[in-house]
Design an enzyme around this catalytic site. Structure first.
Site, PDB file in Angstrom:
ATOM      1  N   HIS A  12     -44.212  17.997 -52.852  1.00  0.00           N
ATOM      2  CA  HIS A  12     -44.427  17.474 -54.201  1.00  0.00           C
ATOM      3  C   HIS A  12     -45.582  16.487 -54.235  1.00  0.00           C
ATOM      4  O   HIS A  12     -46.514  16.612 -55.038  1.00  0.00           O
ATOM      5  CB  HIS A  12     -43.155  16.785 -54.711  1.00  0.00           C
ATOM      6  CG  HIS A  12     -41.963  17.685 -54.790  1.00  0.00           C
ATOM      7  ND1 HIS A  12     -40.744  17.278 -55.301  1.00  0.00           N
ATOM      8  CD2 HIS A  12     -41.776  18.983 -54.415  1.00  0.00           C
ATOM      9  CE1 HIS A  12     -39.874  18.276 -55.250  1.00  0.00           C
ATOM     10  NE2 HIS A  12     -40.481  19.313 -54.704  1.00  0.00           N
ATOM     11  N   GLU A  71     -47.868  24.393 -47.970  1.00  0.00           N
ATOM     12  CA  GLU A  71     -47.773  23.185 -48.786  1.00  0.00           C
ATOM     13  C   GLU A  71     -47.724  21.928 -47.915  1.00  0.00           C
ATOM     14  O   GLU A  71     -48.144  20.855 -48.354  1.00  0.00           O
ATOM     15  CB  GLU A  71     -46.576  23.275 -49.725  1.00  0.00           C
ATOM     16  CG  GLU A  71     -46.821  24.270 -50.859  1.00  0.00           C
ATOM     17  CD  GLU A  71     -45.664  24.450 -51.799  1.00  0.00           C
ATOM     18  OE1 GLU A  71     -45.859  24.315 -53.014  1.00  0.00           O
ATOM     19  OE2 GLU A  71     -44.541  24.758 -51.325  1.00  0.00           O
ATOM     20  N   ASP A  79     -38.371  17.785 -49.736  1.00  0.00           N
ATOM     21  CA  ASP A  79     -39.677  18.315 -50.162  1.00  0.00           C
ATOM     22  C   ASP A  79     -40.684  17.287 -50.678  1.00  0.00           C
ATOM     23  O   ASP A  79     -41.651  17.673 -51.343  1.00  0.00           O
ATOM     24  CB  ASP A  79     -39.493  19.371 -51.266  1.00  0.00           C
ATOM     25  CG  ASP A  79     -38.652  20.561 -50.837  1.00  0.00           C
ATOM     26  OD1 ASP A  79     -38.341  20.659 -49.642  1.00  0.00           O
ATOM     27  OD2 ASP A  79     -38.317  21.386 -51.708  1.00  0.00           O
ATOM     28  N   GLU A 137     -39.885  25.461 -44.999  1.00  0.00           N
ATOM     29  CA  GLU A 137     -40.176  26.790 -45.510  1.00  0.00           C
ATOM     30  C   GLU A 137     -41.673  26.987 -45.728  1.00  0.00           C
ATOM     31  O   GLU A 137     -42.263  27.931 -45.217  1.00  0.00           O
ATOM     32  CB  GLU A 137     -39.420  26.977 -46.835  1.00  0.00           C
ATOM     33  CG  GLU A 137     -39.534  28.344 -47.452  1.00  0.00           C
ATOM     34  CD  GLU A 137     -38.659  28.446 -48.697  1.00  0.00           C
ATOM     35  OE1 GLU A 137     -37.746  29.277 -48.712  1.00  0.00           O
ATOM     36  OE2 GLU A 137     -38.887  27.660 -49.646  1.00  0.00           O
ATOM     37  N   ASP A 167     -34.934  21.942 -41.730  1.00  0.00           N
ATOM     38  CA  ASP A 167     -35.701  23.176 -41.895  1.00  0.00           C
ATOM     39  C   ASP A 167     -36.995  22.902 -42.639  1.00  0.00           C
ATOM     40  O   ASP A 167     -37.159  21.862 -43.283  1.00  0.00           O
ATOM     41  CB  ASP A 167     -34.886  24.234 -42.643  1.00  0.00           C
ATOM     42  CG  ASP A 167     -34.719  23.923 -44.117  1.00  0.00           C
ATOM     43  OD1 ASP A 167     -35.634  24.231 -44.908  1.00  0.00           O
ATOM     44  OD2 ASP A 167     -33.685  23.344 -44.493  1.00  0.00           O
TER      45      ASP A 167
END
Length: 807
Positions: free
Chosen positions: A478, A553, A474, A549, A547
């Site tokens: 972030h 973002e 991520d 999600e 993956d």
């Protein structure tokens, strides 16, 4: 004489003026058409070890044997073979490869083109789909007595890797260049004897049911309805068909290529004619010229280079690929999770994005005037209330910085100079902690994978701390919040740029270093140029591949990158951000946000509208943190910023609202209501604005920004959407109940006398309404129980009530 001189000088002056004008015009044209290479390095300097302490990562790569130590990809399709046992699938599209842990020791190839569907949610949709993986073909060597493989090469942008299987103590080996979109699976045999098998039954090979077959081309017919073709590029080989397997009669040094036979005869002739040249990797080129961006795949090849490469393209490629660089064929297959693939011939693919976003820091449209008093009043309150900018983890802290930065942006927009000064000082004071490394989980430089990671998850059994940030989960989510916050600070206070530049650009280099010249980070760790979007999963094995999600973002990251370039006057960085934004937008609208016209994703799944967790081998209508529909849809919405309108289009939003979101919004948990209603403003500004006045807020959203964002949407109130939330205060067709005192109270200064000139000019009035004690649209404006109202609903309507006749 004097007249002649004057005439000569006049002519000379006019001529010089025309030349200068022409030159200026030419320079302007050249300037406007200058192509910018957006893959230039941001920096080539190694991160300062006194600021980013060096660490050896607790998760070390397995079976990796590169010629030189180099930056390693953590979020690309080939991490499964270098993590753990190496047995999890390698999703190449259309093929899925598995390294066999037991005999036959080699590689299994799956290309079932079949999906298994999850349980029905309702009559229109299923919970998930998953690509079926079977061992359709298996390739090994008779010399192999154990599984022994290594990754011996990777390309820079993450399109390919090279895998080598070998027998210890022997020269026998098989080398495999594995490239995204390859139309055949390629095996370079070196002194190894072929052994080819399947989980099915082989019915015949080149028409024979047993015995030896010598050829350069073999057709193996299986009992599952498939036929596979095996090519030998460097001369004939002999295979013996026995015991449902094909065995070479001797060790060979040759190149074998394996692919599934097509149903179309002409397509098979194309497979035959292009089999002799094969891909080994890909290099990337990307340029921006004005509002046009191009990105180019330069396929690296071996074999017969007089032949043109045949390679599979995904749906989003086909929308933008230049016919001058590659040609579509009748060769077709199905990807694991992204729908149909089409074979293209061409050694170089040129993709063109002809309309890059020009979105700046604020919405493309100003807020409607009837809402502005609400926004400014709330802005004053929100800035004075403040936001906790203490640094904890990197995700929620990033959201906090970002939402406060947006308040600073609006203080500047509304020329609230005192508020702006207060806001920017608080924001910069918070940033000072980050850019000086004084937070407890300050970033460290990982010398194993070459990246910046949170200190929080490096201790034993802490892999998922900070959402797995220390293991490269991520980062683009972030860092996107911090990069965009930095861009807003730079926009509002350029004097702060030198203080934060190195830290912000360190985040960019870690997540998406654009250049191979910057050897301290991999090139584009997160953005997958072949897939057209990012993958959020880092150093974790996965049976379904990487993956992602939260597409919203990801968009926030690219938008932030473009704004950072804009604020710091870096055309290269801005151009890169806008190009990646265009590519991601196209892919997200093709695969992740599914309107009723979608022809790519499975028809049984499209009615979910969003994919949930999108893996390389499946899509699951879910999230990692819960199964509530507001979670599944909301995580694809936040944060709402000016760029959102280019990704979440009204047609899609209306379908999503009508079929799912409107049915769950009233019971949505906590702050998720604010996320859903902010998105709803795209199709119904008035009702959404009403709700956003009072709903609980997401932790990354201030009420000021929610109201501003809704107010900048086109006036679609009461449009075609169904399932709108009833709200008596949104009606403007009739006036309020008359109770007396509307135009005379309070006695010391009636509300009607307090209407500002600006409100009056906008068609608004004010009256006394005792029910404002319970709140409501327009209530408590300037003074308790004073309520804004619409004097003429034909001129100005939602969200205000019609004024009493006495106003």
């Amino acid at each position: 004489m004097h007249v002649s001189i004057i005439v000569i000088f006049s002519i000379l002056f006019i001529t010089i003026t025309m030349i200068l004008a022409w030159t200026l015009t030419l320079l302007t044209i050249v300037s406007l058409s200058t192509s910018i290479d957006v893959l230039l390095p941001i920096s080539t300097t190694k991160p300062d070890s006194t600021f980013y302490p060096n660490v050896v990562h607790p998760r070390q790569p397995q079976r990796l044997n590169l010629g030189n130590k180099q930056a390693l990809h953590t979020n690309k399709f080939y991490t499964n073979p270098i993590l753990g046992s190496g047995e999890n699938p390698i999703l190449v599209h259309p093929f899925v490869l598995l390294m066999n842990p037991s005999s036959p020791f080699g590689v299994s190839i799956s290309c079932t083109e079949q999906l298994a569907l999850g349980p029905q949610i309702d009559s229109t949709r299923v919970k998930y789909f998953i690509n079926v993986i079977l061992k359709n073909m298996q390739v090994s060597a008779t010399e192999f007595t154990a599984q022994n493989f290594e990754v011996i090469d990777v390309d820079d942008p993450g399109f390919s890797f090279t895998l080598k299987m070998r027998q210890q103590g022997s020269q026998s080996s098989i080398t495999m260049p594995v490239v995204r979109g390859m139309a055949y699976v390629t095996f370079e045999f070196n002194s190894a004897t072929p052994k080819i098998s399947t989980a099915h039954a082989i019915l015949s090979v080149n028409g024979q049911s047993s015995g030896r077959i010598t050829s350069k081309r073999f057709e193996a017919v299986l009992n599952n309805g498939q036929t596979w073709i095996i090519y030998a590029l460097n001369g004939e080989i002999t295979l013996e068909f026995r015991d449902n397997q094909l065995f070479g009669t001797q060790a060979i040094t040759n190149v074998l290529r394996v692919t599934k036979k097509q149903s179309d005869a002409y397509a098979n002739s194309l497979l035959d004619s292009h089999a002799s040249v094969y891909p080994t990797g890909c290099q990337l080129r990307a340029d921006v010229t004005g509002s046009k961006g191009t990105y180019t795949f330069l396929w690296q090849r071996k074999g017969d280079l007089s032949k043109t490469l045949l390679h599979y393209a995904l749906a989003h490629h086909r929308q933008v690929i230049s016919s001058s660089s590659a040609t579509a064929t009748s060769v077709q297959s199905k990807s694991s999770s992204k729908g149909p693939m089409v074979g293209y011939t061409g050694n170089t693919w040129l993709m063109e994005e002809n309309s890059l976003s020009t979105m700046g820091f604020l919405a493309a449209h100003p807020p409607a005037p009837q809402y502005e008093n609400y926004i400014v009043t709330q802005l004053i309150k929100d800035i004075n209330d403040g936001v906790n900018l203490g640094v904890t983890d990197y995700y929620f802290t990033g959201k906090a910085f970002h939402k406060y930065a947006l308040l600073c942006l609006l203080a500047d927009y509304y020329r609230e100079t005192t508020l702006l000064d207060q806001c920017i000082k608080k924001l910069e004071a918070g940033f000072d902690v980050l850019i000086t490394g004084k937070n407890g989980n300050a970033l460290k430089y990982d010398t194993t994978w070459y990246g910046l990671v949170s200190a929080a998850g490096l201790a034993p059994n802490q892999e998922l701390a900070d959402f797995g940030n220390s293991y490269y989960n991520d980062h683009h989510y972030h860092w996107g919040y911090f990069i965009q916050t930095g861009a807003i600070i730079a926009h509002l206070d350029s004097s702060y740029i030198p203080k934060m530049k190195s830290w912000i650009e360190g985040l960019i280099r870690d997540s998406n270093n654009p250049s191979t010249q910057d050897t301290h980070f991999p090139q584009f760790r997160y953005f997958d140029w072949y897939s057209g979007h990012s993958w959020s999963q880092g150093l974790f094995e996965s049976a379904d591949g990487k993956d992602q999600e939260s597409t919203s973002e990801e968009i926030n990251y690219h938008y932030g990158l473009a704004l950072w370039g804009l604020a710091t006057n870096s055309k290269t960085t801005e151009g890169l951000g806008r190009l990646m934004l265009a590519i991601a937008k196209r892919s997200i609208q093709t695969y992740f946000l599914m309107d009723s016209d979608n022809k790519v994703m499975p028809k049984e799944f499209i009615a979910n509208k969003v994919t949930g967790i999108f893996f390389e081998n499946k899509a699951d209508y879910a999230t990692w943190f819960g199964a509530n529909p507001e979670f599944i849809h909301g995580i694809q919405m936040l944060p709402s910023t000016p760029i959102t309108e280019e990704v979440r289009l009204p047609k899609f939003v209306e379908e999503e609202w009508n079929t799912i979101v409107s049915k769950v919004v009233s019971g949505a948990a906590g702050g998720w209501k604010s996320v859903l209603y902010t998105n709803y403003a795209i199709i119904n500004r008035g009702d959404a604005f009403n709700q956003l006045l009072t709903v609980p807020l997401d932790d990354g959203l201030t009420r000021t920004w929610a109201l501003y964002w809704a107010a900048t949407r086109p006036n679609t109130n009461g449009g075609n959407a169904t399932g709108t939330t009833p709200n008596p205060s949104s009606s403007t067709t009739s006036g309020p109940p008359v109770t007396g005192g509307e135009c005379t109270l309070p006695a010391d200064a009636p509300c009607t006398s307090l209407t500002s000139p600006g409100d009056a000019a906008a068609g608004l009035g004010m009256y006394y309404d005792a029910s404002c004690a319970q709140g409501g649209v327009g209530c408590n404006h300037i003074k308790p129980n004073c309520r804004l109202c619409a004097k003429n609903p034909a001129v100005i309507n939602d969200p205000f009530l019609k004024c009493p006749s006495c106003v």
